[in-house]
Design a protein around this motif. Sequence first.
Motif: not given
Length: 67
Positions: A22-23, A25-26, A28, A30
């Motif tokens: 996962h990113c 920061k977001t 999301r 990856r």
Amino acid sequence: MIRAQGGLCIICLRAPAVHVDHCHKTGRVRGVLCFNCNTGIGLLKERPDRIRRAIRYLEGTRGSQHS
Ligand SMILES: [Zn+2]
């Protein structure tokens, strides 16, 4: 997503994909990585500038060994 990658790590394309990355920061997703590649980018702090320098370092070393 693992099936889209053919069940293999998206970085080394060799080892089974086992870790959903996962990113941080977001949040999301990856991609799905193998244990070693996930550890590797983690050790480089997931910083593209550092990873690019690592690539240049490796390619430069390899070039000088073969020339
Ligand atoms: Zn891998």
